[in-house]
Motif scaffolding. Sequence first.
Motif, short mmCIF file in Angstrom:
data_model
loop_
_atom_site.label_atom_id
_atom_site.label_comp_id
_atom_site.label_asym_id
_atom_site.label_seq_id
_atom_site.Cartn_x
_atom_site.Cartn_y
_atom_site.Cartn_z
N GLN A 296 0.86 -1.21 -0.11
CA GLN A 296 0.01 -0.02 -0.15
C GLN A 296 0.93 1.26 0.02
O GLN A 296 0.55 2.26 -0.39
N ALA A 297 2.01 1.14 0.68
CA ALA A 297 2.69 2.50 0.88
C ALA A 297 3.70 2.60 -0.58
O ALA A 297 4.78 3.32 -0.30
N GLY A 298 3.60 1.67 -1.59
CA GLY A 298 4.38 1.92 -2.65
C GLY A 298 5.89 1.31 -2.49
O GLY A 298 6.73 1.87 -3.23
N GLN A 299 6.09 0.39 -1.78
CA GLN A 299 7.35 -0.24 -1.32
C GLN A 299 7.51 -1.80 -1.73
O GLN A 299 8.36 -2.16 -1.20
N LEU A 300 6.47 -2.03 -2.50
CA LEU A 300 6.57 -3.53 -3.20
C LEU A 300 7.31 -3.44 -4.74
O LEU A 300 6.38 -2.85 -5.52
N ALA A 301 8.32 -3.96 -4.93
CA ALA A 301 8.91 -3.75 -6.12
C ALA A 301 8.16 -4.96 -7.17
O ALA A 301 7.93 -5.93 -6.60
N SER A 302 7.80 -4.40 -8.26
CA SER A 302 7.31 -5.48 -9.13
C SER A 302 8.48 -6.55 -9.41
O SER A 302 8.27 -7.87 -9.41
N LYS A 303 9.48 -6.17 -10.20
CA LYS A 303 10.64 -6.91 -10.38
C LYS A 303 11.55 -6.98 -9.22
O LYS A 303 12.59 -6.62 -9.21
N MET A 304 10.86 -7.76 -8.09
CA MET A 304 11.44 -7.68 -6.80
C MET A 304 12.91 -7.99 -6.85
O MET A 304 13.95 -7.68 -6.06
N ARG A 305 13.27 -9.14 -7.77
CA ARG A 305 14.50 -9.77 -7.87
C ARG A 305 15.71 -8.42 -7.81
O ARG A 305 16.59 -8.91 -7.26
N SER B 114 3.01 -11.99 -17.07
CA SER B 114 3.18 -10.66 -16.94
C SER B 114 4.38 -10.00 -17.57
O SER B 114 5.38 -10.69 -17.42
N ASP B 115 4.35 -8.77 -18.00
CA ASP B 115 5.52 -8.06 -18.24
C ASP B 115 6.29 -7.59 -17.30
O ASP B 115 7.46 -7.20 -17.30
N ASN B 116 6.08 -8.10 -15.87
CA ASN B 116 6.83 -7.66 -14.59
C ASN B 116 7.77 -8.82 -14.68
O ASN B 116 8.45 -8.93 -13.39
N TYR B 117 7.56 -9.91 -15.25
CA TYR B 117 8.26 -11.17 -15.09
C TYR B 117 9.65 -11.00 -15.72
O TYR B 117 10.61 -11.80 -15.68
N ALA B 118 9.59 -10.19 -16.78
CA ALA B 118 10.84 -9.89 -17.54
C ALA B 118 12.04 -9.39 -16.75
O ALA B 118 11.93 -8.58 -15.72
N PHE C 32 2.84 -9.66 -23.31
CA PHE C 32 4.11 -10.04 -23.95
C PHE C 32 5.21 -8.63 -23.66
O PHE C 32 4.93 -7.51 -23.92
N ALA C 33 6.20 -9.12 -23.29
CA ALA C 33 7.13 -8.11 -22.65
C ALA C 33 8.15 -7.92 -23.75
O ALA C 33 8.14 -8.53 -24.94
N TRP C 34 9.41 -6.98 -23.53
CA TRP C 34 10.21 -6.74 -24.62
C TRP C 34 11.15 -7.96 -25.01
O TRP C 34 11.66 -7.98 -26.08
N ASP C 35 10.95 -8.99 -23.84
CA ASP C 35 11.99 -10.28 -24.39
C ASP C 35 11.06 -11.29 -24.69
O ASP C 35 11.74 -12.52 -24.90
#
Lengths: 346, 346, 346, 346
Positions: C235-244, D12-16, D325-328
């Motif tokens: 909720q606070a905008g601190q969850l990264a989508s590409k977390m890795r 998801s394009d967040n998986y790329a 579909f993502a860039w990759d």
Amino acid sequence: MAQIPASQQFASDNYAGICPEVWEGMRKANEGSVPAYGDDPWTNGAAEAFRTLFGTACEVFFVFNGTAANSLALAALCQSYNSVVCSAYAHVETDECGAPEFFSNGSKLLVARNDQAKLRPDDIRALATCRSDIHYPKPKAVTITQPTETGEVYTLDEIREIAATCRALGLRLHMDGARFANACAALGCSPAEMTWQAGVDVLCFGGTKNGMGVGEAILFFDPALAEGFDYRCKQAGQLASKMRFISAPWIGLLETGAWLRNGAHGNGCAKALARRVAALPGVSLMFPVEANAVFLTAPVSVLDGLRARGWRFYTFIGGGARFMFAWDADPARVEQLAGDIEALAQ
Amino acid sequence: MAQIPASQQFASDNYAGICPEVWEGMRKANEGSVPAYGDDPWTNGAAEAFRTLFGTACEVFFVFNGTAANSLALAALCQSYNSVVCSAYAHVETDECGAPEFFSNGSKLLVARNDQAKLRPDDIRALATCRSDIHYPKPKAVTITQPTETGEVYTLDEIREIAATCRALGLRLHMDGARFANACAALGCSPAEMTWQAGVDVLCFGGTKNGMGVGEAILFFDPALAEGFDYRCKQAGQLASKMRFISAPWIGLLETGAWLRNGAHGNGCAKALARRVAALPGVSLMFPVEANAVFLTAPVSVLDGLRARGWRFYTFIGGGARFMFAWDADPARVEQLAGDIEALAQ
Amino acid sequence: MAQIPASQQFASDNYAGICPEVWEGMRKANEGSVPAYGDDPWTNGAAEAFRTLFGTACEVFFVFNGTAANSLALAALCQSYNSVVCSAYAHVETDECGAPEFFSNGSKLLVARNDQAKLRPDDIRALATCRSDIHYPKPKAVTITQPTETGEVYTLDEIREIAATCRALGLRLHMDGARFANACAALGCSPAEMTWQAGVDVLCFGGTKNGMGVGEAILFFDPALAEGFDYRCKQAGQLASKMRFISAPWIGLLETGAWLRNGAHGNGCAKALARRVAALPGVSLMFPVEANAVFLTAPVSVLDGLRARGWRFYTFIGGGARFMFAWDADPARVEQLAGDIEALAQ
Amino acid sequence: MAQIPASQQFASDNYAGICPEVWEGMRKANEGSVPAYGDDPWTNGAAEAFRTLFGTACEVFFVFNGTAANSLALAALCQSYNSVVCSAYAHVETDECGAPEFFSNGSKLLVARNDQAKLRPDDIRALATCRSDIHYPKPKAVTITQPTETGEVYTLDEIREIAATCRALGLRLHMDGARFANACAALGCSPAEMTWQAGVDVLCFGGTKNGMGVGEAILFFDPALAEGFDYRCKQAGQLASKMRFISAPWIGLLETGAWLRNGAHGNGCAKALARRVAALPGVSLMFPVEANAVFLTAPVSVLDGLRARGWRFYTFIGGGARFMFAWDADPARVEQLAGDIEALAQ
């Protein structure tokens, strides 16, 4: 200064003044000095009056209005990332200008999709279980309005079923009782039966619509939920310094039985009106008349005619009208209103 | 129900009841029905009474208590990332449980480091200019309490100088007037002179300590600052449904002149006490007595003795005591209190 | 594009780039696709690496920066009406633009009055027990910065004593470890000894100053405190989508031991500088040099001379200067800086 | 460590991962030291690159993720008592765990009642004009997602018409451009045409889905709206200390044209899949395929079969599936996926 004749206004139970028993409660409290912020005999007495009325050692708090009462109660049940299930008609959703979200710092209301004021167990289950991912605010509470914004009254069985659903889903049950007294009068049950015995966790008991000038009470039936609530009220601008003036009126209201009489009176007026107009040509009740409100649809000519005769009521797009009866509604005038509708509907 | 004899309590002006003029204002307002939420003749009349008293077309809002009045006013001046300069004694800093931060969603109070209740232009300049980086919440407003929490009164020149400093720095000036009437009575100036003519942008005019049961008024002298403030009040739980009961009392208070009489009365009691005890052995005034409070240090034996004789007042660590005089303080009893202090201090 | 030569800047450890081990961690993680929002092997691996390093089954969360890490951790410990005890030097108080108040919706920081960066048990006790009334936000947590903002390091005994004080008062202990690795290197103790074994409840472990590009870790040693924290971060905008990309770098940092080497390296540079300049005429250390910072006072001519030679550092009013050494500080250049100070101070 | 083969995931394009141009941008930025918090040449360069791309002197801010970008932008347009009109499919409504309400401290989302992802001028007009009372949060902004959450693209005319509606109603227009590049590629128009020239006030330009690891840009086309936004970002935990690592990647992305190529590539894959499966028995497209998503309904046996063959995609109750579909995305594998669907659908 010019007022609307009380006798012709049925727009809102907020238009009514202070009932005599409340006034007398205030008058008595206005003697001498007492400590501020609720550490006074009147406030203790009012809390005690609630515990007596509800037959349980609930935690009682007094705040200024219903917006704050409901919003603070929900904020106490939720963190900012939680959500609250409610009906599409819920006052907290439709008429509080975002107050629940403000007080909770972001708790979202999950609104049932069907078009009725009564929330059903299925609505709750659907909204609370359709998702369990982190992008959906975690459901934590359910709020029901008793009676509903449409003047319907949940039966005890309906409340119990909702409460059971809540328990099964790990949700807390909040009751917005802005017109709680009307519901008690309608069901003829005890306050206890309608709340904690049925599984309600927190009740906002409406004082203003019941005959007070200012003030609502919040009752936590599970004391654990009330932890820190005194601080919460203070921080949110809801701790009265001269607390006695919003607590003592309750003593007048509760101990004289006026709370229930006032509720029954409003209900009676609504029933009386409904009885006479329900079958008129072109007129129909929009919702069952179970408390102190009558919602009806009628030809525009009827509604215009009523207004021309000085009657005050709320209207909605498309010919709907709401008549709301307060503690001070004059039964003779209600009959006169019914007569005018009859005349206009012919 | 047992109260403290008003005649023996000087702990707080919040312990006092409702003054007769306010009561009469409420009584009159309790006739008939009027629309809710402030759309009523009483509320219009009360706002008009303020405009007359202040001699300017200010925007007037009525809320329930001082916590909300000050916090909402500051929230209207600030965004969450702004800051507010205040004295270390400011009530908003010391006694509001984080309400200003709550209502503004995070505006920080920048507290002057010196140990006095009156804020000085230099304090403001220091806090507002010491940093200009993004990690320091951007200063946007200054708040002063008139009279201060220690019972001192800013002179008109002091207020003007503060306001000039604010303007030079791009800051807005807020006045916490919880005891505004006492300050007016003390300075013998008009409300206008002490506020908008001196450069104050927003005033919270205290009703509760002035003889009301519930209610404060917020006056915006720059109407642009009031934009959306009605919504802000609603969302924050400060819009009364039966508004007349927190607005009409002001008519009673203002139009009868009771507001100023009440303030002058409290001030007079404080002066009377101060005069008699200031020179007693072991007793000394902690702050100049300029409004309705007397803060004094006295031997523990004196304070214990007073309490034993039934007097009620606030005490602080190390022998400090605060006596606060409300509209209902009995001058004869004040003399009696002075006599007791004299007797005990010998 | 023109940069500052890394070799001449000692202004901030935030000016440094990404260290090789972190870069390699990111490079490895940038292969193929993985689920978003932390449900991926890199994030699991990084959390596991923390649990291994700390020797306990703590709950680990990854957020973007220190502002959020500390503010969210404190918000998890507090309700809006609670307060947090901190030092007057605490970064959360001085340099976060009101972020703790924003994330918690109003929790107030109670700032120790003495003028030192280390919080003492007495400070905590004083602030947490001076008042117990409802107008003072209820103390709920204590935050210490390890090492402090002045480059001092709490000993294990000091931490334990603080933690014991917290427990006695019912407070939770949060550690702002923006430079946690430097503290570990300084004390030569294990991360476990400095945190949960000493009584710390929540740690914000700084990644950015330790050689990462973006990212901090929050460790809850009491899992109960972490309840709902994943929602709170989202909720606070601190969850990264590409977390890795903010979790995998930790694997590079922790598993190679770079985290500790980087910390030790910065500390060594600070010690080296301090050794050479501490006794110079007109120069004095403002604080004991225990981590990677050197604060010194020196004649204006010295500081001006350094700037003229291209050195970058922070300066304070009145002749203070801060030199901060990151993982990439070049020891030869540190010696050169020391030489320049010597030359200028003669 | 095991990953999903990029070639088989279209969930998801967040998986790329991070695209080469971004990686190269980061690599270059990782040389030497630069000042923190955005006061560095990379950040200036990235902002300049945006201004060049959009052909206007917009204000540019870099934050960590889309949740924050959209929520902060809306918070900048609104006060807590304002509301934001959006579609029922809007990500801010359905998937942000209450973030917009959190960042704005209570601004309410007014959700269009019809069941489509594209907001229409009529929806806006209906929600913004149905009420004007104080109990309904005052509408202040409209947000549209371009392309929508269902993969549809607003035409320039549609955007212009929405913007005109907004202007007529005194509302500001925000565009959630999480996949902005895909929309540009789809329409073949310039970024300027799709935003400020069409009447958009604020754009959140998605970096993560466009090939970055972390980072989004917020562009204010009306600089007045950006006042204080730097402080807002800081307070809300969205100011990166080593800012260059979320700004420099944009230089790589924008200046090489990769942003648009990446968008076009994803769109092409979606079209390719759609072309082959749209007419298969039992299969149907749920929405027009205009950007990089394909939503289709297919028999459970088909979807189960796909999963059994290792394909990854999102599924919905009742047989819906989303392929993104993502860039990759590997076109050969997209054809293979199409082939599998064909085979299974026979």
